[in-house]
Design a protein around this motif. Structure first.
Motif, mmCIF file in Angstrom:
data_model
loop_
_atom_site.group_PDB
_atom_site.id
_atom_site.type_symbol
_atom_site.label_atom_id
_atom_site.label_comp_id
_atom_site.label_asym_id
_atom_site.label_seq_id
_atom_site.Cartn_x
_atom_site.Cartn_y
_atom_site.Cartn_z
ATOM 1 N N LEU A 248 0.832 -1.210 0.000
ATOM 2 C CA LEU A 248 0.000 0.000 0.000
ATOM 3 C C LEU A 248 0.860 1.251 0.000
ATOM 4 C CD1 LEU A 248 -2.837 1.382 0.397
ATOM 5 C CD2 LEU A 248 -2.372 1.251 2.868
ATOM 6 N N ASN A 249 0.427 2.228 -0.787
ATOM 7 C CA ASN A 249 1.026 3.564 -0.728
ATOM 8 C C ASN A 249 -0.103 4.581 -0.713
ATOM 9 O OD1 ASN A 249 2.890 5.661 -0.734
ATOM 10 N ND2 ASN A 249 2.938 5.760 -2.963
ATOM 11 N N LEU A 250 -0.235 5.297 0.388
ATOM 12 C CA LEU A 250 -1.255 6.328 0.548
ATOM 13 C C LEU A 250 -0.534 7.661 0.724
ATOM 14 C CD1 LEU A 250 -4.262 7.145 1.007
ATOM 15 C CD2 LEU A 250 -3.849 6.754 3.458
ATOM 16 N N TYR A 251 -0.888 8.655 -0.094
ATOM 17 C CA TYR A 251 -0.162 9.922 -0.034
ATOM 18 C C TYR A 251 -1.132 11.080 -0.275
ATOM 19 C CZ TYR A 251 -0.290 9.114 -5.103
ATOM 20 O OH TYR A 251 -0.695 8.843 -6.374
ATOM 21 N N GLY A 252 -0.755 12.231 0.232
ATOM 22 C CA GLY A 252 -1.607 13.404 0.071
ATOM 23 C C GLY A 252 -0.827 14.681 0.302
ATOM 24 N N GLY A 300 -3.880 10.466 -3.120
ATOM 25 C CA GLY A 300 -3.686 9.314 -3.983
ATOM 26 C C GLY A 300 -3.494 8.036 -3.203
ATOM 27 N N LEU A 301 -3.808 6.922 -3.851
ATOM 28 C CA LEU A 301 -3.655 5.604 -3.248
ATOM 29 C C LEU A 301 -3.245 4.605 -4.323
ATOM 30 C CD1 LEU A 301 -5.859 3.784 -0.673
ATOM 31 C CD2 LEU A 301 -5.468 2.687 -2.891
ATOM 32 N N GLY A 312 -4.966 1.879 -8.529
ATOM 33 C CA GLY A 312 -4.703 3.124 -7.833
ATOM 34 C C GLY A 312 -5.732 4.186 -8.149
ATOM 35 N N PHE A 313 -5.877 5.149 -7.227
ATOM 36 C CA PHE A 313 -6.751 6.313 -7.398
ATOM 37 C C PHE A 313 -5.911 7.573 -7.192
ATOM 38 C CE2 PHE A 313 -9.395 2.907 -5.695
ATOM 39 C CZ PHE A 313 -10.514 2.934 -6.527
ATOM 40 N N ASN A 352 -13.551 33.314 -9.713
ATOM 41 C CA ASN A 352 -13.471 32.065 -8.960
ATOM 42 C C ASN A 352 -13.407 30.913 -9.965
ATOM 43 O OD1 ASN A 352 -14.101 32.971 -6.008
ATOM 44 N ND2 ASN A 352 -15.692 33.924 -7.237
ATOM 45 N N TRP A 353 -12.286 30.240 -10.012
ATOM 46 C CA TRP A 353 -12.211 29.095 -10.911
ATOM 47 C C TRP A 353 -11.688 27.874 -10.168
ATOM 48 C CZ3 TRP A 353 -7.478 26.862 -11.836
ATOM 49 C CH2 TRP A 353 -6.336 27.654 -11.675
ATOM 50 N N THR A 354 -12.171 26.729 -10.606
ATOM 51 C CA THR A 354 -11.877 25.456 -9.955
ATOM 52 C C THR A 354 -11.483 24.439 -11.007
ATOM 53 O OG1 THR A 354 -13.495 25.918 -8.213
ATOM 54 C CG2 THR A 354 -12.799 23.622 -8.493
ATOM 55 N N ASN A 355 -10.434 23.685 -10.722
ATOM 56 C CA ASN A 355 -9.996 22.615 -11.618
ATOM 57 C C ASN A 355 -9.938 21.315 -10.813
ATOM 58 O OD1 ASN A 355 -9.008 21.351 -13.916
ATOM 59 N ND2 ASN A 355 -6.880 21.775 -13.405
ATOM 60 N N LEU A 356 -10.808 20.364 -11.127
ATOM 61 C CA LEU A 356 -10.890 19.091 -10.421
ATOM 62 C C LEU A 356 -10.538 17.954 -11.374
ATOM 63 C CD1 LEU A 356 -14.292 19.661 -8.571
ATOM 64 C CD2 LEU A 356 -12.002 19.899 -7.590
ATOM 65 N N THR A 357 -9.691 17.029 -10.934
ATOM 66 C CA THR A 357 -9.328 15.883 -11.763
ATOM 67 C C THR A 357 -9.361 14.611 -10.934
ATOM 68 O OG1 THR A 357 -6.959 16.116 -11.317
ATOM 69 C CG2 THR A 357 -7.842 17.298 -13.218
ATOM 70 N N GLY A 358 -9.682 13.510 -11.591
ATOM 71 C CA GLY A 358 -9.682 12.204 -10.944
ATOM 72 C C GLY A 358 -9.186 11.143 -11.906
ATOM 73 N N ASN A 359 -8.464 10.156 -11.385
ATOM 74 C CA ASN A 359 -7.934 9.076 -12.207
ATOM 75 C C ASN A 359 -8.056 7.750 -11.478
ATOM 76 O OD1 ASN A 359 -5.067 7.378 -12.491
ATOM 77 N ND2 ASN A 359 -6.012 7.886 -14.443
ATOM 78 N N PHE A 360 -8.466 6.722 -12.224
ATOM 79 C CA PHE A 360 -8.460 5.350 -11.727
ATOM 80 C C PHE A 360 -7.594 4.523 -12.660
ATOM 81 C CE2 PHE A 360 -10.166 1.010 -12.128
ATOM 82 C CZ PHE A 360 -9.877 0.547 -10.845
#
Length: 793
Positions: A248-252, A300-301, A312-313, A352-360
């Motif tokens: 396991l690798n959990l990071y933030g 991330g995980l 991983g996420f 006001n601007w927001t940039n959201l990203t997700g990866n699996f």
């Protein structure tokens, strides 16, 4: 059979030796890792015994052998035949024992087989910098006055973050780069000629920004705070953590930054008739104060289920709150020099601007060591901008004649979904087959509303813009790598189908564009000997128009300037080639040549006979580019290391703009350097410089800009804490000055930026890492080898 077995055994390479420390004491359990020289594939791993001795048998080939151990330095050797090393000495190094931090500085620039790597983490002169300022110091990279990134003198660079395309362009990409802090960055990879595995978008190549990730086993964390001042006060705080075990690798990470930026733009604009006689002249003076607050979370995980399956996420975001308070003073004169206009506009904008990203990510490794890599990516970009322009008109005696209020309500957004599948198979050493499929769909919505000049409560129907843009790109690729002792070849072919639909709802205008294109690529490497190699690459790439470049509706910038899209804008295609030579595995020289057809550029043109300027993207017939890149690292003494980088390019533009012939050659030269002084007792000093000489950017001539920055740092508490000080752009020369003289318009401008500032930072790392027992060391080598076999090149 016996003779065959004997021949195989006799053909093997045997390497051996004894590892000892500076006091001639044998070091047990040192990691001995063997890689291929050709592509750095991990081949075999071992450890020294209790007497510091090692012996490894290998098949014939060219290898790189790396010796490392916690608490000691690293030594690397190249071998092509059996060799007895004898005694190898590893120097001692600060290490982390039960919470003490390992300290190992990387060189600023590293040369890899297919890329240049700029190590940002730990560089004192990067303290407090944005990504834009860091990129300006990278070899071959330039950033123009519009925050457009150029590589080897060419625009069209794709910006990746952690291997993923941001898919942002124009002002959105500029916002991201300007507001992303160097505190989050580990290193930057510069890839001039990407392989077929990468999307074909981006004629100049790819810049991959890699953020910091914890690599230590156990639970570790770090905290940093920085504060300083330019014209105004600024500060930022950052917290990161990492928990890593065998599976396991959990990071933030979380970063908060606040600063008030200052900007002043002076423009002298002259309109000419066909005989180049002055029709009128406008002087514009703009002073901005920009309070900015940025939140950057990341989580991330990664989990290894077994030897075959891992997943991983990764989630990340940028939340930006920005104000723009400006005073715009405009004075107008007729052809005789008599003043006819005096107006002042007070601007109050909130963004006001927001940039959201997700990866699996899901990876499966088969018994034959081939693997299948599956990725799903989602992203959302939201931009909300409220504008208020209050304009007062004055008589020549400064009495107020009239005033107007214009209120803007702008909503923009981008939604993205991507799916990719990649397969890689290595049937035998020196042969690798790759294939994959990718589908990306993006939708942007842009809604602009302005409430009229005369009554701020009444919607101005002439200033309403509703634009929707849909883009889908479906692609597949196939590549084959063939490598031997001296030569390696990487062939690739990528096919992409593009489908675009734009709807300008305001004027009820629709356009549809679709096309299929092939993008071949070839890379050749020849190893002259163990220290020197030649490289050659060639490929075809594309740059598609950005969505707002196709929007035919005029966008209000100020009372004299509008931006308008061009729905007839065509994509630009580029053939590029590069030849490079690496000397002694550290000196690097490259020559590249590229031809771009239908080059996309922005023209600043007079709006008919009106005293207005239209900024509109256009196609220029072609641009030819020749570039030279040179990187020279120098180790002058044990206490002084330097790196000097030179990039010189020549762009030749051929075509027409608004009926006027453009036939111009534009040289661009960029010289940068970085110098590290090791002063002892934990003190280090760094000096960085860059110099961008006068050149043309499209139809605009830019004057020379330069920067000198100095930074220092001191480590203490056994290396767990570091205090750093950076003075950026000491002589305040890092702002653009330029002139446009084309098609009846002369623009002279100066854009003073708040690039000179001082930052003081404190970094503290805490956590636990213990030296592993012999069994754990062996297990870790095995785990590294498994990861290396599974990794994507």
């Amino acid at each position: 059979m016996a003779m065959l077995l004997c021949n195989c055994i006799c053909a093997q390479i045997t390497i051996g030796g004894t590892i000892q420390d500076e006091h001639q004491t044998p070091i047990p359990y040192v990691n001995v890792i063997v890689y291929k020289q050709l592509d750095t594939t991990l081949v075999k791993g071992s450890i020294t015994d209790t007497s510091g001795r090692f012996t490894i048998e290998l098949n014939p080939g060219d290898y790189k052998v790396v010796f490392s151990s916690i608490g000691y330095g690293t030594e690397t050797f190249l071998v092509s035949e059996s060799k007895e090393f004898g005694i190898i000495t590893l120097g001692t190094q600060l290490e982390e024992l039960e919470g003490v931090t390992i300290v190992a500085n990387k060189p600023l620039l590293q040369i890899k087989k297919d890329k240049l790597v700029v190590n940002v983490a730990g560089n004192a002169t990067s303290l407090g910098n944005s990504v834009v300022e860091v990129l300006q110091k990278a070899p071959g990279v330039m950033v123009d006055q519009n925050t457009t990134v150029l590589l080897n003198g060419r625009s069209g660079v794709r910006i990746f973050i952690d291997g993923k395309d941001t898919r942002l362009n124009g002002s959105e990409l500029g916002n991201l780069l300007q507001n992303m802090s160097s505190a989050n960055i580990d290193k930057i990879e510069i890839i001039s000629n990407p392989s077929a595995q990468f999307e074909a978008q981006g004629n100049a190549g790819i810049i991959n920004i890699l953020t910091k990730q914890g690599k230590l086993f156990g639970t570790n964390a770090g905290f940093s705070t920085a504060f300083g001042s330019g014209r105004y006060f600024r500060w930022e705080k950052s917290l990161n953590f990492n928990h890593r075990s065998e599976k396991l690798n959990l990071y933030g990470q979380y970063t908060l930054a606040k600063r008030d930026e200052w900007l002043r733009v002076d423009i002298d604009r002259t309109f000419l008739n066909e005989n180049r006689e002055i029709i009128s002249n406008i002087e514009l003076n703009n002073v901005f104060k920009l309070p900015i607050e940025i939140h950057t979370p990341r989580l991330g995980l990664d989990y290894e289920v077994n030897n075959h399956l891992s997943f991983g996420f990764l989630f990340s975001g940028i939340f930006n709150n920005e104000e723009q308070n400006a005073i715009n003073n405009i004075n107008g004169f007729n052809g005789n020099g008599e003043q006819i206009l005096n107006q002042i506009t007070n601007t109050e904008n909130t963004s006001n601007w927001t940039n959201l990203t997700g990866n699996f990510n899901l990876k499966y490794t088969f018994e034959n060591k081939s693997f299948l890599d599956f990725d799903i990516d989602v992203a959302k970009y939201i931009n909300k901008l409220d504008q208020r322009f209050h304009t007062s008109f004055f008589a020549l005696d400064n009495d107020v004649l009239d005033s107007t209020v214009l209120i803007g309500d702008i909503d923009g957004g981008l939604k993205l979904f991507g799916l990719s599948v990649d397969y890689e198979y290595t049937p035998e050493e020196g042969k690798t087959l790759k294939a994959g499929y990718k589908s990306v769909s993006a939708r942007t919505n842009n809604e602009v509303k302005y409430f009229g000049f005369m009554d701020a409560n009444i919607l101005d129907s002439n200033l309403v813009n509703l634009f929707q843009y849909d883009e889908s790109i479906h692609s597949t690729y196939l590549s084959y790598f063939l490598g031997g002792e001296k030569w390696s070849f990487d062939f690739g072919l990528r096919g992409e189908y593009t489908d675009i639909k734009g709807v300008q709802k305001t004027i009820n205008e629709t356009f549809n564009i679709n096309y299929f294109s092939l993008f071949p690529s070839l890379s050749i490497t020849h190893s002259l000997n163990e220290n020197n190699r030649l490289g050659f690459s060639v490929g075809r790439r594309i740059d598609r128009p950005i969505y707002y470049q196709l929007n035919p509706f005029p966008l209000f910038i100020d009372t004299n300037t509008f931006r308008i899209g061009n729905p007839l804008l065509r994509p630009q295609f580029t053939w590029s080639t590069q030849a490079n030579y690496t000397i002694r595995n550290k000196y690097f020289i490259a020559i590249s040549f590229a031809i771009t057809e239908d080059f996309i550029s922005e023209g600043a043109l007079q709006n008919g006979n009106n005293e207005e300027v239209l900024l509109q993207p256009i196609n220029i017939d072609r641009v030819k580019n020749v570039a030279l890149t040179l990187s020279v690292p120098l180790e002058i003494d044990s206490w002084l290391q330097s790196n000097i980088s030179l990039n010189a390019s020549l762009n030749r533009f051929e075509g027409q703009i608004s009926g006027s012939q453009l036939d111009r050659s534009t040289p661009i030269t960029n010289l940068s350097s970085n110098h590290s002084f090791i002063l002892g007792n934990g003190y280090e000093l760094e000096l960085s410089t860059f110099h961008l000489f006068s050149h043309f950017s499209g139809i605009t001539e830019l004057e020379t800009i330069s920067s000198v920055s100095i930074g220092g740092k001191k480590s203490f508490l056994d290396g767990r804490a570091t205090i750093s000080l950076n003075i950026n752009d000491i002589f305040w020369n890092q702002y653009p000055v330029g002139r446009t003289d084309f098609a009846g318009l002369i623009d002279n401008f100066r854009s003073y930026q708040d690039s000179r500032y001082v930052m003081l930072a404190l970094n503290y790392k805490f956590g636990k890492q213990s030296i592993r027992s012999e069994k754990k060391r062996d297990s870790e080598i095995g785990k590294e080898m498994k990861r290396a076999r599974q990794q994507r090149n």
